[in-house]
Design a protein around this motif. Sequence first.
Motif, PDB file in Angstrom:
ATOM      1  N   LEU A  11      36.044  50.353  32.385  1.00  0.00           N
ATOM      2  CA  LEU A  11      36.785  49.167  31.963  1.00  0.00           C
ATOM      3  C   LEU A  11      38.257  49.257  32.340  1.00  0.00           C
ATOM      4  O   LEU A  11      38.845  48.262  32.761  1.00  0.00           O
ATOM      5  CB  LEU A  11      36.638  48.946  30.457  1.00  0.00           C
ATOM      6  CG  LEU A  11      35.362  48.260  30.022  1.00  0.00           C
ATOM      7  CD1 LEU A  11      35.251  48.233  28.512  1.00  0.00           C
ATOM      8  CD2 LEU A  11      35.272  46.856  30.583  1.00  0.00           C
ATOM      9  N   LYS A  12      38.836  50.426  32.198  1.00  0.00           N
ATOM     10  CA  LYS A  12      40.252  50.589  32.565  1.00  0.00           C
ATOM     11  C   LYS A  12      40.477  50.311  34.044  1.00  0.00           C
ATOM     12  O   LYS A  12      41.545  49.840  34.432  1.00  0.00           O
ATOM     13  CB  LYS A  12      40.757  51.972  32.179  1.00  0.00           C
ATOM     14  CG  LYS A  12      40.960  52.111  30.689  1.00  0.00           C
ATOM     15  CD  LYS A  12      41.398  53.495  30.303  1.00  0.00           C
ATOM     16  CE  LYS A  12      41.503  53.584  28.781  1.00  0.00           C
ATOM     17  NZ  LYS A  12      41.802  54.937  28.333  1.00  0.00           N
ATOM     18  N   ARG A  13      39.475  50.552  34.862  1.00  0.00           N
ATOM     19  CA  ARG A  13      39.583  50.231  36.287  1.00  0.00           C
ATOM     20  C   ARG A  13      39.666  48.726  36.504  1.00  0.00           C
ATOM     21  O   ARG A  13      40.212  48.266  37.508  1.00  0.00           O
ATOM     22  CB  ARG A  13      38.402  50.800  37.073  1.00  0.00           C
ATOM     23  CG  ARG A  13      38.464  52.306  37.246  1.00  0.00           C
ATOM     24  CD  ARG A  13      37.295  52.866  37.999  1.00  0.00           C
ATOM     25  NE  ARG A  13      37.115  52.270  39.328  1.00  0.00           N
ATOM     26  CZ  ARG A  13      36.036  52.453  40.065  1.00  0.00           C
ATOM     27  NH1 ARG A  13      35.033  53.199  39.609  1.00  0.00           N
ATOM     28  NH2 ARG A  13      35.928  51.897  41.248  1.00  0.00           N
ATOM     29  N   LEU A  14      39.123  47.952  35.579  1.00  0.00           N
ATOM     30  CA  LEU A  14      39.119  46.497  35.693  1.00  0.00           C
ATOM     31  C   LEU A  14      40.368  45.844  35.092  1.00  0.00           C
ATOM     32  O   LEU A  14      40.611  44.659  35.305  1.00  0.00           O
ATOM     33  CB  LEU A  14      37.870  45.914  35.028  1.00  0.00           C
ATOM     34  CG  LEU A  14      36.541  46.335  35.646  1.00  0.00           C
ATOM     35  CD1 LEU A  14      35.382  45.818  34.788  1.00  0.00           C
ATOM     36  CD2 LEU A  14      36.414  45.848  37.076  1.00  0.00           C
ATOM     37  N   ARG A  57      47.718  40.869  32.278  1.00  0.00           N
ATOM     38  CA  ARG A  57      46.795  39.788  32.637  1.00  0.00           C
ATOM     39  C   ARG A  57      45.370  40.063  32.170  1.00  0.00           C
ATOM     40  O   ARG A  57      44.748  39.223  31.551  1.00  0.00           O
ATOM     41  CB  ARG A  57      46.764  39.568  34.159  1.00  0.00           C
ATOM     42  CG  ARG A  57      47.963  38.914  34.707  1.00  0.00           C
ATOM     43  CD  ARG A  57      48.023  37.486  34.259  1.00  0.00           C
ATOM     44  NE  ARG A  57      49.201  36.888  34.869  1.00  0.00           N
ATOM     45  CZ  ARG A  57      49.523  35.637  34.742  1.00  0.00           C
ATOM     46  NH1 ARG A  57      48.781  34.833  34.043  1.00  0.00           N
ATOM     47  NH2 ARG A  57      50.598  35.174  35.306  1.00  0.00           N
ATOM     48  N   VAL A  58      44.842  41.221  32.524  1.00  0.00           N
ATOM     49  CA  VAL A  58      43.457  41.555  32.196  1.00  0.00           C
ATOM     50  C   VAL A  58      43.477  42.744  31.240  1.00  0.00           C
ATOM     51  O   VAL A  58      43.954  43.824  31.589  1.00  0.00           O
ATOM     52  CB  VAL A  58      42.640  41.897  33.463  1.00  0.00           C
ATOM     53  CG1 VAL A  58      41.193  42.209  33.082  1.00  0.00           C
ATOM     54  CG2 VAL A  58      42.699  40.758  34.480  1.00  0.00           C
ATOM     55  N   GLY A  65      33.588  40.578  36.911  1.00  0.00           N
ATOM     56  CA  GLY A  65      34.132  40.846  38.244  1.00  0.00           C
ATOM     57  C   GLY A  65      35.161  39.818  38.655  1.00  0.00           C
ATOM     58  O   GLY A  65      36.220  40.153  39.208  1.00  0.00           O
ATOM     59  N   ARG A  66      34.886  38.544  38.381  1.00  0.00           N
ATOM     60  CA  ARG A  66      35.843  37.488  38.733  1.00  0.00           C
ATOM     61  C   ARG A  66      37.127  37.613  37.919  1.00  0.00           C
ATOM     62  O   ARG A  66      38.230  37.501  38.454  1.00  0.00           O
ATOM     63  CB  ARG A  66      35.232  36.100  38.520  1.00  0.00           C
ATOM     64  CG  ARG A  66      36.178  34.982  38.970  1.00  0.00           C
ATOM     65  CD  ARG A  66      35.539  33.618  38.900  1.00  0.00           C
ATOM     66  NE  ARG A  66      35.297  33.133  37.560  1.00  0.00           N
ATOM     67  CZ  ARG A  66      36.207  32.514  36.799  1.00  0.00           C
ATOM     68  NH1 ARG A  66      37.426  32.325  37.229  1.00  0.00           N
ATOM     69  NH2 ARG A  66      35.875  32.084  35.608  1.00  0.00           N
ATOM     70  N   LEU A  67      37.003  37.850  36.613  1.00  0.00           N
ATOM     71  CA  LEU A  67      38.186  37.970  35.766  1.00  0.00           C
ATOM     72  C   LEU A  67      39.044  39.171  36.155  1.00  0.00           C
ATOM     73  O   LEU A  67      40.273  39.118  36.056  1.00  0.00           O
ATOM     74  CB  LEU A  67      37.780  38.073  34.297  1.00  0.00           C
ATOM     75  CG  LEU A  67      37.148  36.829  33.686  1.00  0.00           C
ATOM     76  CD1 LEU A  67      36.661  37.122  32.282  1.00  0.00           C
ATOM     77  CD2 LEU A  67      38.117  35.659  33.706  1.00  0.00           C
ATOM     78  N   LEU A  83      36.986  35.400  28.373  1.00  0.00           N
ATOM     79  CA  LEU A  83      36.561  36.752  28.024  1.00  0.00           C
ATOM     80  C   LEU A  83      35.077  36.933  28.239  1.00  0.00           C
ATOM     81  O   LEU A  83      34.318  35.973  28.290  1.00  0.00           O
ATOM     82  CB  LEU A  83      36.929  37.081  26.569  1.00  0.00           C
ATOM     83  CG  LEU A  83      36.151  36.385  25.448  1.00  0.00           C
ATOM     84  CD1 LEU A  83      34.935  37.201  25.044  1.00  0.00           C
ATOM     85  CD2 LEU A  83      37.042  36.159  24.265  1.00  0.00           C
ATOM     86  N   VAL A  84      34.712  38.189  28.353  1.00  0.00           N
ATOM     87  CA  VAL A  84      33.308  38.589  28.369  1.00  0.00           C
ATOM     88  C   VAL A  84      33.208  39.829  27.485  1.00  0.00           C
ATOM     89  O   VAL A  84      34.075  40.703  27.536  1.00  0.00           O
ATOM     90  CB  VAL A  84      32.779  38.822  29.806  1.00  0.00           C
ATOM     91  CG1 VAL A  84      33.532  39.910  30.508  1.00  0.00           C
ATOM     92  CG2 VAL A  84      31.297  39.102  29.815  1.00  0.00           C
ATOM     93  N   ALA A  85      32.189  39.853  26.636  1.00  0.00           N
ATOM     94  CA  ALA A  85      32.002  40.975  25.715  1.00  0.00           C
ATOM     95  C   ALA A  85      30.519  41.302  25.632  1.00  0.00           C
ATOM     96  O   ALA A  85      29.672  40.405  25.694  1.00  0.00           O
ATOM     97  CB  ALA A  85      32.532  40.616  24.328  1.00  0.00           C
TER      98      ALA A  85
END
Length: 173
Positions: A12-15, A20-21, A95-97, A155-157
């Motif tokens: 997740l940290k890579r994303l 922003r994200v 992926g898009r976010l 968001l996505v969870a």
Amino acid sequence: MARDRDELSVLLKRLAHAQRVYVRSGRLPSTSGGTSGGTNGVLAAIAAETHILVGQLHREDWQRFASAPEGPAAVEQVEEALEPIAAKNAAALMGRLASQCLVWPQFTFMDRAEADAVAGLVVELLGADALWWSNCDGDDEDSWTAVTACTFDTLVAGTDGHRFAVLIQVGED
């Protein structure tokens, strides 16, 4: 299980992208009862974890830009905003976010193929039985129920009933 939780956090940290994200992951409180305890308890736990992340991003970076003076949504409003989505849709949205700005789509944070690959690993790590949600209204990613005090947020969870992952992107125009 601790190794999987650590791997989830690393992925997740890579994303994430500065201001922003935002991402959050960990272990759900034992009171959520896992997926076998029903989706209502799990949904409430995911909403609470999402609310924590929304509160952090609001305090740390977005309070001065917030368009809603009352601040981010209460945890009950976050829960009401969450709509179930399929795992493949969760991976694509994540992926898009992680890769593309909500406000200015031509602005990118990271390579889309890399973001999609990492998001796919997050979904895979939580497993085939994981439950996923977004604040998008149905399949329309351009229509959402706001959970932050910002103009734009999506968001996505997801959770396997024990571990959870949340990714949210915010923006102002």
